[in-house]
Write an enzyme that holds these catalytic residues in place. Structure first.
Site, short mmCIF file in Angstrom:
data_model
loop_
_atom_site.label_atom_id
_atom_site.label_comp_id
_atom_site.label_asym_id
_atom_site.label_seq_id
_atom_site.Cartn_x
_atom_site.Cartn_y
_atom_site.Cartn_z
N SER A 192 55.68 36.75 45.85
CA SER A 192 55.32 38.33 46.09
C SER A 192 56.18 39.25 46.63
O SER A 192 55.88 40.50 45.80
CB SER A 192 54.18 38.02 46.95
OG SER A 192 53.87 38.22 47.74
N LYS B 200 50.26 36.33 57.57
CA LYS B 200 49.12 36.49 58.09
C LYS B 200 48.95 35.59 59.22
O LYS B 200 47.29 35.57 59.27
CB LYS B 200 48.17 35.46 56.97
CG LYS B 200 48.54 36.02 55.08
CD LYS B 200 46.89 37.25 55.20
CE LYS B 200 47.17 37.70 53.56
NZ LYS B 200 45.98 38.88 53.49
C1 PLP Z 1 52.44 35.43 49.56
C2 PLP Z 1 51.28 36.66 50.04
N1 PLP Z 1 51.47 38.34 49.72
C3 PLP Z 1 50.81 38.98 49.73
C4 PLP Z 1 49.35 39.42 50.40
C5 PLP Z 1 48.83 40.53 50.47
O1 PLP Z 1 48.53 41.07 51.15
P1 PLP Z 1 47.22 41.65 51.65
O2 PLP Z 1 46.15 40.95 51.95
O3 PLP Z 1 47.29 42.40 52.86
O4 PLP Z 1 46.99 42.85 50.89
C6 PLP Z 1 49.24 38.19 50.32
C7 PLP Z 1 47.51 38.06 51.45
O5 PLP Z 1 46.82 37.15 50.90
C8 PLP Z 1 50.11 36.67 50.41
O6 PLP Z 1 49.20 35.97 50.55
#
Ligand code: PLP
Length: 310
Positions: free
Chosen positions: A256, A43
């Site tokens: 994630s 991010k």
């Molecule tokens: C830990 C984590 N993984 C994956 C994502 C997903 O990414 P995106 O927002 O680009 O779909 C986020 C987004 O908030 C995240 O904080």
């Protein structure tokens, strides 16, 4: 590599092969380790792009307070840059995010407002949209800001192509959709046959950072037509695969990333040959106090005791 500031050091993350997970030698898996960014997540890329965009368009100036609904990572990236650029910042997050996230935000000088955990990130979004009616706030709103996918189009995608020109499948988690949209668009321009695959949590199950579209909110920046597949993952599988990443490859990542690995392996098993890139959004540090992590460690201890291999 040498940089003029920590903001310039955003991106340039390593792409690492995961030989231990390959189902056959012709199918190769690679992980882009976004935990190597300055505040520890993917991010940082969008935080920089959204702030620079708002500064250029004059919607962000010295007396405004940055406001963002976030499950943590975006807020932390924004708070770091806000502090450097002299802005105040308020993050709105569900109360059940890990303690480390709140501590990091406060460390960078942000004010944190917690919303009902049962409502998840949708509750935080609702509250931030309400607060944003006050003109003192400048809400960059990652869910609807074109600078979010553009950051990935301009940085994540080209970095992957430089390091691995022949990508057959790209897998990332679905949160705002920015990673999938921006990186996907860039990879598809390079190779129109690339498959863009999303990892989505099972409805009602929590994987921090990801969202199920079935829970009613579709981020405005997300175009579902861009996705070739969307595969659903449970909290348990995400957690198990996060632990597997550490055990098999020595990669300490967030939950994630376990979801993304689970989806990547399902795709890999169906392939004869090809290269799969998994985007691992963050490192594991911010999850250590999470009860899920504690539960998984207890389970590992029990498995070791009972000589059960994962
Ligand atoms: C830990 C984590 N993984 C994956 C994502 C997903 O990414 P995106 O927002 O680009 O779909 C986020 C987004 O908030 C995240 O904080």
């Amino acid at each position: 590599m040498r940089f003029a500031s920590v903001v310039d050091a955003i991106g340039h993350t390593p792409l690492v092969e995961l030989k231990g997970f390959s189902p056959r030698p012709e199918v190769r898996l690679f992980a882009k380790l976004e935990g190597h960014n300055p505040t520890g997540s993917v991010k940082d890329r969008i935080a920089r792009a959204m702030i620079e965009d708002a500064e250029r368009s004059d919607s962000l100036s010295g007396d405004k307070i940055l406001l963002e609904p976030t499950s943590g990572n975006t807020g932390i990236g924004l708070a770091m840059i806000a502090r450097r650029n002299g802005y105040r910042m308020k993050a709105v997050m569900p109360e059940n995010v890990s303690r480390e996230r709140i501590m990091l935000l406060e460390l960078f000088g942000a004010e944190v407002e917690l919303t009902d955990g049962a409502k998840g990130s949708n509750g935080a979004i609702e509250r931030a949209l309400e607060l944003a009616k006050d003109p003192r706030y400048c809400m960059l709103y990652q869910y609807g800001n074109p600078a979010n996918p553009r950051a990935h189009y301009e940085t994540t995608g080209p970095e992957i192509i430089d390091d691995l020109p022949d990508v057959d499948v790209f897998v990332a988690g679905l949160g705002t959709g920015g990673t999938l949209m921006g990186t996907g668009k860039r990879l598809r321009e390079h190779n129109p046959k690339v498959q863009i695959v999303a990892a989505e949590p099972r409805p009602g199950e929590r994987v921090q950072g990801l969202r199920s579209l079935d829970e009613g909110f579709v981020p405005p920046i997300l175009d579902v037509e861009m996705l070739d597949r969307k595969l659903v993952v449970s909290t348990d599988d995400s957690l198990r695969m996060t632990r597997e990443l550490t055990r098999v490859e020595g990669i300490f990542a967030g939950f994630s990333c376990g979801a993304v690995l689970h989806v990547g392996l399902r795709v890999a098993r169906q392939m004869e040959r090809g290269n799969i890139v998994l985007l691992l959004a963050d490192g594991g540090w911010k999850y250590l106090s999470d009860e899920l992590w504690t539960r998984s460690l207890e389970r590992t201890a029990a498995d070791v005791r009972d000589k059960v291999m994962w």
